[in-house]
Write a protein that holds these residues in place. Structure first.
Motif, mmCIF file in Angstrom:
data_model
loop_
_atom_site.group_PDB
_atom_site.id
_atom_site.type_symbol
_atom_site.label_atom_id
_atom_site.label_comp_id
_atom_site.label_asym_id
_atom_site.label_seq_id
_atom_site.Cartn_x
_atom_site.Cartn_y
_atom_site.Cartn_z
ATOM 1 N N LEU A 3 0.812 -1.214 0.000
ATOM 2 C CA LEU A 3 0.000 0.000 0.000
ATOM 3 C C LEU A 3 0.848 1.268 0.000
ATOM 4 C CD1 LEU A 3 -2.811 -0.958 2.542
ATOM 5 C CD2 LEU A 3 -2.874 -1.060 0.055
ATOM 6 N N THR A 4 2.162 1.114 0.017
ATOM 7 C CA THR A 4 3.064 2.260 0.049
ATOM 8 C C THR A 4 2.802 3.188 -1.130
ATOM 9 O OG1 THR A 4 4.774 0.906 1.111
ATOM 10 C CG2 THR A 4 5.474 2.993 0.114
ATOM 11 N N GLY A 5 2.539 4.440 -0.818
ATOM 12 C CA GLY A 5 2.332 5.427 -1.860
ATOM 13 C C GLY A 5 0.904 5.540 -2.365
ATOM 14 N N ILE A 9 -1.416 3.578 5.359
ATOM 15 C CA ILE A 9 -1.827 2.553 6.324
ATOM 16 C C ILE A 9 -1.292 2.839 7.727
ATOM 17 C CG2 ILE A 9 0.116 1.021 5.860
ATOM 18 C CD1 ILE A 9 -3.566 -0.014 6.472
ATOM 19 N N ASP A 10 -0.152 3.546 7.842
ATOM 20 C CA ASP A 10 0.407 3.852 9.164
ATOM 21 C C ASP A 10 -0.532 4.704 10.008
ATOM 22 O OD1 ASP A 10 2.635 2.404 8.681
ATOM 23 O OD2 ASP A 10 3.982 4.099 8.345
ATOM 24 N N ILE A 225 -7.741 -3.887 -4.838
ATOM 25 C CA ILE A 225 -7.443 -2.938 -3.770
ATOM 26 C C ILE A 225 -7.482 -1.495 -4.270
ATOM 27 C CG2 ILE A 225 -4.936 -3.052 -4.109
ATOM 28 C CD1 ILE A 225 -6.740 -2.792 -0.708
ATOM 29 N N ASN A 226 -7.078 -1.278 -5.518
ATOM 30 C CA ASN A 226 -7.085 0.081 -6.059
ATOM 31 C C ASN A 226 -8.507 0.636 -6.162
ATOM 32 O OD1 ASN A 226 -4.212 0.693 -6.681
ATOM 33 N ND2 ASN A 226 -4.403 -1.115 -7.987
ATOM 34 N N SER A 232 -13.010 4.559 -1.139
ATOM 35 C CA SER A 232 -12.802 5.133 0.197
ATOM 36 C C SER A 232 -12.691 6.642 0.159
ATOM 37 C CB SER A 232 -11.527 4.543 0.823
ATOM 38 O OG SER A 232 -10.371 5.117 0.269
ATOM 39 N N ASN A 233 -12.255 7.174 -0.996
ATOM 40 C CA ASN A 233 -12.119 8.621 -1.147
ATOM 41 C C ASN A 233 -11.181 9.179 -0.068
ATOM 42 O OD1 ASN A 233 -12.613 11.090 -2.430
ATOM 43 N ND2 ASN A 233 -14.330 11.589 -1.069
ATOM 44 N N TYR A 234 -10.155 8.397 0.239
ATOM 45 C CA TYR A 234 -9.202 8.814 1.278
ATOM 46 C C TYR A 234 -7.818 8.344 0.876
ATOM 47 C CZ TYR A 234 -6.812 9.153 5.772
ATOM 48 O OH TYR A 234 -5.919 9.457 6.771
ATOM 49 N N THR A 235 -6.925 9.293 0.632
ATOM 50 C CA THR A 235 -5.597 8.943 0.158
ATOM 51 C C THR A 235 -4.463 9.635 0.893
ATOM 52 O OG1 THR A 235 -5.754 10.664 -1.552
ATOM 53 C CG2 THR A 235 -6.379 8.425 -2.178
ATOM 54 N N ASN A 236 -4.775 10.407 1.961
ATOM 55 C CA ASN A 236 -3.661 11.090 2.638
ATOM 56 C C ASN A 236 -3.905 11.177 4.124
ATOM 57 O OD1 ASN A 236 -5.391 13.483 3.056
ATOM 58 N ND2 ASN A 236 -5.122 13.808 0.860
#
Length: 236
Positions: A3-5, A9-10, A225-226, A232-236
């Motif tokens: 999921l990096t980038g 997930i952190d 997953i993409n 989800s409309n959430y990327t940051n």
């Protein structure tokens, strides 16, 4: 798939896995002096909100749901702890009762460390204290992020996020070359999302028809997953 980038997930996972790593022998010996291995079956309660803590738990294998329940017994799952994580230490650090409950999402093996040993090791080890404070700070950020994001998202978006996060937690259990399988009841999934079970069933059916997931019984496979990240409309 990493999921990096593509998804942060952190911001959704605690970081207690490394608290005990490479501690000096003396401090680690104090922690393990009276360590007990305990097993819990799926659904079995480990501790209850308001209870007095007797020690901390290190998850050797399995997944634990941390939750709060209302007066009618309805649960809101606030976090799913995974293999390698620690639970139950907040109450000891705060010299308070448990702020939430914990139960096994699947058959689990835990290491129980008595309160006295944990406190003795913490008092002797600046490294352990520093790591605990860092872990607490990150957990606060994770919970704040979850509350803030979920308050602004639709049920469909929250379900997409929940599936993304759960997929990451079940990755270690996957067989090489096969899709990751999330093994969770629809009731527990609804409790994570904060909605009725019927809504989760309806949107899972929609995701399945669109080829985003596959499901059979309790098991859910994320196939795209993409697409989930887009929903989800959430990327940051």
């Amino acid at each position: 798939m990493s999921l990096t980038g593509i998804f942060p997930i952190d911001k959704w996972n605690f970081k207690s896995q490394s608290i005990f790593s490479n501690l000096p022998d003396e401090e680690y010996g104090l922690l393990c002096a009276n360590k007990q291995e305990q097993t819990y079956e799926k659904g079995e309660i480990i501790f209850k909100e308001g209870g007095i803590p007797a020690g901390i738990y290190f998850i050797k294998h399995g997944k634990i749901k941390k939750y709060k329940a209302d007066r009618d017994g309805r649960e809101q799952i606030i976090y799913v702890a995974n293999t390698g994580e620690m639970i139950g230490y907040h109450a000891i650090l705060g010299e308070d009762r448990y702020p939430d409950s914990a139960a096994a999402l699947e058959d689990c093996t835990l290491h129980f460390i008595p309160k006295e040993d944990f406190v003795a090791a913490m008092e002797r080890s600046p490294i352990l204290t520093q790591r605990l404070l860092k872990a607490l700070s990150h957990e606060f950020a994770v919970l704040s992020n979850t509350i803030s994001v979920f308050a602004q998202k639709s049920v469909k978006e929250r379900l997409a996020i929940a599936l993304i996060v759960l997929r990451e937690k079940y990755k270690d259990d996957a067989v090489a070359g096969e899709p990751v399988q999330i093994n969770i009841s629809r009731t527990d999934l609804a409790s994570i999302v904060g909605t009725a079970k019927e809504n989760v069933v309806r949107f899972l059916k929609e995701f399945k028809e669109a080829g985003i997931v596959n499901s059979q019984g309790r098991k859910i496979q994320v196939l795209d997953i993409n697409r989930l990240i887009e929903i989800s409309n959430y990327t940051n």
